[in-house]
Each structure stands twice: as C-alpha cells, then as structure tokens.
Design an enzyme around this catalytic site. Structure first.
Site, mmCIF file in Angstrom:
data_model
loop_
_atom_site.group_PDB
_atom_site.id
_atom_site.type_symbol
_atom_site.label_atom_id
_atom_site.label_comp_id
_atom_site.label_asym_id
_atom_site.label_seq_id
_atom_site.Cartn_x
_atom_site.Cartn_y
_atom_site.Cartn_z
ATOM 1 C CD1 TRP A 1 -2.793 1.682 0.740
ATOM 2 C CD2 TRP A 1 -1.197 2.523 2.063
ATOM 3 N NE1 TRP A 1 -3.124 2.985 1.039
ATOM 4 C CE2 TRP A 1 -2.156 3.517 1.850
ATOM 5 C CE3 TRP A 1 -0.085 2.801 2.871
ATOM 6 C CZ2 TRP A 1 -2.059 4.786 2.414
ATOM 7 C CZ3 TRP A 1 0.026 4.071 3.421
ATOM 8 C CH2 TRP A 1 -0.956 5.045 3.206
ATOM 9 C CD GLU B 1 -4.556 -1.226 2.496
ATOM 10 O OE1 GLU B 1 -5.316 -0.629 3.278
ATOM 11 O OE2 GLU B 1 -3.404 -1.604 2.826
ATOM 12 C CE LYS C 1 -5.510 6.616 2.165
ATOM 13 N NZ LYS C 1 -5.720 6.326 3.586
ATOM 14 C CG ASP D 1 -8.416 -0.103 5.275
ATOM 15 O OD1 ASP D 1 -9.477 0.448 5.633
ATOM 16 O OD2 ASP D 1 -7.366 -0.025 5.938
ATOM 17 C CG HIS E 1 -8.265 2.379 2.199
ATOM 18 N ND1 HIS E 1 -7.023 1.875 1.908
ATOM 19 C CD2 HIS E 1 -8.131 2.995 3.397
ATOM 20 C CE1 HIS E 1 -6.193 2.144 2.893
ATOM 21 N NE2 HIS E 1 -6.848 2.825 3.806
ATOM 22 C CG HIS F 1 -5.506 -4.000 6.297
ATOM 23 N ND1 HIS F 1 -4.456 -3.118 6.122
ATOM 24 C CD2 HIS F 1 -4.943 -5.222 6.450
ATOM 25 C CE1 HIS F 1 -3.310 -3.792 6.151
ATOM 26 N NE2 HIS F 1 -3.585 -5.066 6.352
ATOM 27 C CG ASP G 1 -7.954 5.090 5.949
ATOM 28 O OD1 ASP G 1 -8.375 4.224 6.730
ATOM 29 O OD2 ASP G 1 -6.789 5.129 5.540
ATOM 30 C CG ASP H 1 -7.155 4.013 9.948
ATOM 31 O OD1 ASP H 1 -7.345 2.831 9.670
ATOM 32 O OD2 ASP H 1 -6.597 4.813 9.173
ATOM 33 C CG ASP I 1 -4.910 -0.701 9.062
ATOM 34 O OD1 ASP I 1 -4.332 -0.029 9.929
ATOM 35 O OD2 ASP I 1 -4.809 -0.477 7.847
#
Length: 417
Positions: free
Chosen positions: A183, A224, A226, A258, A261, A285, A293, A295, A325
């Site tokens: 990534w 990955e 994004k 993810d 993303h 993830h 994102d 997180d 993640d």
C-alpha cells in the site's frame, strides 16, 4: 458465567438448526492479525520524524510505547484480553536494530526482525507484513512507486523486494503463510494533469517487486487500494479499480480491501462476495471509517457484522485473510486493541451461529416476508450467552471484567513512561 444460561441459549439456537458448540470450536482456530502500530501511533523504530503519507494519528493519550520491548509488553497485555487465535501484523518501519547498527529500508534483512520472530514463536503466532512506503525522506513530492524520478522508484522497489524476502523468512520460521501487503499513499492534493502515467509507473514498480523469487504457498502478496488521503485528496495512484485489476491480472497476487478506503456510500460487506466469485483468496484490513479512512477502533456495529456474515455464509473462512487496522491515540491504546479484536471475534461468532442456510432458502424460495421476520427475530437471540461461553473456554475475561486490569496496567506501567 452461569452455565445454565449457555445451555438455554444453545437450545434456542439448536431449534434453528445451529450448533453453537461447533461454532465455538471453529472460531477458536480462525487467525486474526493484530496490528502492532496501534501501540505507538504508527511511529515505528527507524525514524524520528512525523507520520506522513496521507495518514494521521490524532490524540496524545499517555503511555505510548517508545521501544520494541515496551511495544511487545503492551501487546502481551492486550492479548490477555482477547479470545481466539492471533497473528502478528508488522510494518517494515518496526525493524529492530541492535549494537548501533542501522540500515535504510532498501537494505532491510530478516535479521532486523529476529526479535519479532522470537515474540511470535513465544505466542504461537504467524506474522503478516507490510512494506512501509511513508514517513521517510525518500518519499519525493508525496510519491514512491509511482514517482517519475527513477532513483526514487528504485529505492522503493528495492524496499519492496527486501520485504518479500523478509516475508518468506517469517513464513519459514513460523510455519504459517505471511500476507505481505503493498500500500502506498501516492497521489496528488489537486487535480493532476496526468492520471495514467503515475499508474503505469506504479504497475511496473509492483511487478518489479513481485519479480523477487518467493514461494507462493508461503508468501501471499496483496495490493491495497486507497480512495484519498490527507494531502492527496484529488487523486491516488492505487485506486480500487487499479488494485483489483492488478490482482486479477497477476497470478498469486491478492486484492486487499480496507473498509476505510472507499467512498462513504460503499460497503466492503457487499464487495466481499463479489470478489469471492473471481478470486481464490482475498485479504481484509478491518477498521471503522467514521469519515473515510479515519481508522477508528472496530466496534460490534452493523457493517462489522455484515462483513463477518459474508465471510461465514459463503464458506470463505479459509479464503479470507483477516487483519485489524486502526490507530487511536485519544484513548488507552491497549483497550483500543482489546475492543477492536473482541468486536471482530463477536462479529465472526454471531455470523457462525446465524442459520444462514435457512435464511438463504427463504430468499431463494421468494419467501421474503418470512425472511425479514426471521432476520429481526435473530437480533434479540441470546448471542451474549454464547459469546460469554466462548470467552470462558478461551480463558479470556468476560465483557465488563477486563478493563480494570488494563487501567491497573496503565497506572503501574504506562503512566510511568
């Protein structure tokens, strides 16, 4: 825990054709990868500068780990709160240098991660790995593998190839496959004049990384995607379309999703079964994207549950590599680890004791009224009693019991750093 409560719940689920004992035994063996970077706000041990590359950790809660030993100690404390099987997930910036040695990321070797292998073996864990394409002086104008500068690209390609070798070392040492995720935050803050050029360079760079020899049964390379990042709001080279297309056209390369993303109206739970139609294996993830994102710590919320449902109901537990993640520096970091891991375990267990075959039959037979009623009925089923039994069998604390130990550790260890 009152065993009679579990026996009662077991009978209720049995009436729907669900074997809760079997679900518990199955879940005990499913590995979930635990990310080391929650413990130190994605700082790592190979640089002193700020976190860069389109990501950011917010908050200044006390007790952050500053050394490899502190980070390992904190992970051990967190794992005491977690039922089930854990893997270790590392970023390359967590290399451990000893006796004054230091090498740059393009020169990393397995020996720089030997301490992590010792840690993993101590806890019977496999190891997953991530090249670190951020927080480094050689990220030129926000670009790494897609940079128009050949020297910059070469440095990062060499870093990726070194990580392939390290990933194989992890697999051979632990006896478990290593998922190696590629990534980058490569992109532009404003509208680019050339969208295809960077992606072609990105494609060729990843191909050069994957040209490094490795055993495909031991190393599982992923790409990955994004959607955007801080400072790269207008364009990212590794978009969803790019990453899925790359994985589809390069044998042995997995797509990694993810769930932070994507655009706000997209959900990874719907993408999982779509990808399983075409890919032998995929990787995840797992995070909680309050705003893209962001997180946040994974919770036992609707989308988390839906993601787990799609893995379980499609018999894909052996086809999906699952990793957490997220990174929150505004709360106790050990509690963040524990809540996130326990939440994903809850989601998996909830999916496993859902009468998926019965629900599918109702859908296939067009009995949509009955389907809706049963789905709603299941929402108030005694799942909590099954979860409590799972924790008991795993030797993990019950909900409501573990935070006192984390706060004691904070008082005795974290606040003294």
């Amino acid at each position: 825990m009152n065993q009679s409560r579990y026996e009662s719940a077991k009978e209720i689920y049995a009436a729907w054709g669900v074997d809760t004992d079997k679900a518990i035994e199955t879940l005990k063996k499913i590995p979930v990868s635990l990310h080391c970077w929650q413990g130190d706000d994605v700082t790592g041990f190979d640089h002193d500068g700020p976190l860069t590359g389109g990501i950011q950790t917010t908050g200044n809660y006390p007790g952050k780990a500053h050394t490899p030993q502190e980070l390992m100690d904190d992970m051990e404390m967190a794992m005491k709160m977690m039922p089930g099987t854990k893997k270790l997930n590392l970023h390359a910036c967590y290399a451990i240098f000893e006796d004054g040695e230091f090498v740059d990321r393009d020169k990393l070797e397995p020996k720089h991660f030997a301490k992590w292998v010792e840690f993993a073996k101590k806890h019977n864990m496999g190891i997953d790995f991530n090249p670190t394409f951020f927080s480094h002086e050689k990220v030129k104008d926000g670009l790494t593998l897609s940079s128009p500068d050949e020297e910059t690209r070469k440095f990062w390609i060499d870093h990726g190839r070194a990580c392939i070798r390290i990933s194989q070392y992890f697999a051979e040492e632990t006896g478990m496959p290593c998922v190696m995720n590629i990534w980058t935050g490569d992109g532009f803050k404003d509208i680019p004049a050339d969208r295809m050029g960077p992606r072609m360079r990105y494609k060729e760079s990843i191909e050069a990384i994957l040209a490094e020899p490795f055993d495909r049964n031991k190393v599982k390379p992923c790409v990955e995607s994004k959607v955007f990042g801080i400072g790269v709001e207008s364009y990212t080279a590794g978009s969803a379309e790019f990453s899925l297309s790359f994985a589809a056209t390069h044998e042995g390369c997995l797509p990694l999703m993810d769930n932070g993303h994507y655009h706000p109206t997209e959900v990874v739970s719907d993408k999982i079964p779509a990808l399983l139609c075409f890919y032998p294996e995929i990787a995840l993830h797992i995070t909680r994207p309050v705003r893209w994102d962001s997180d946040h710590v994974v919770l036992f919320d609707d989308e988390t549950k839906e993601m787990a449902k799609e893995i379980v109901r499609n018999d894909a537990l052996d086809r999906v590599y699952m990793a957490l993640d997220y990174f929150d520096a505004s709360i106790n970091r050990i509690s963040a680890w524990a809540v996130g891991f326990r939440s994903w375990q809850k989601a998996l267990l909830s999916a496993m004791i859902t009468p998926n075959a019965k629900l599918k039959a109702l859908q296939d037979e067009g009995r949509m009224t009955e389907l809706m009623v049963m789905q709603e009925t299941l929402k108030t089923a005694p799942f909590g009693d099954v979860w409590a039994e799972y924790c008991r069998q795993c030797g993990a604390p019950q909900d409501g019991e573990w935070l006192k130990d984390v706060l004691a550790y904070e008082e005795e260890v974290l606040l003294k750093r």
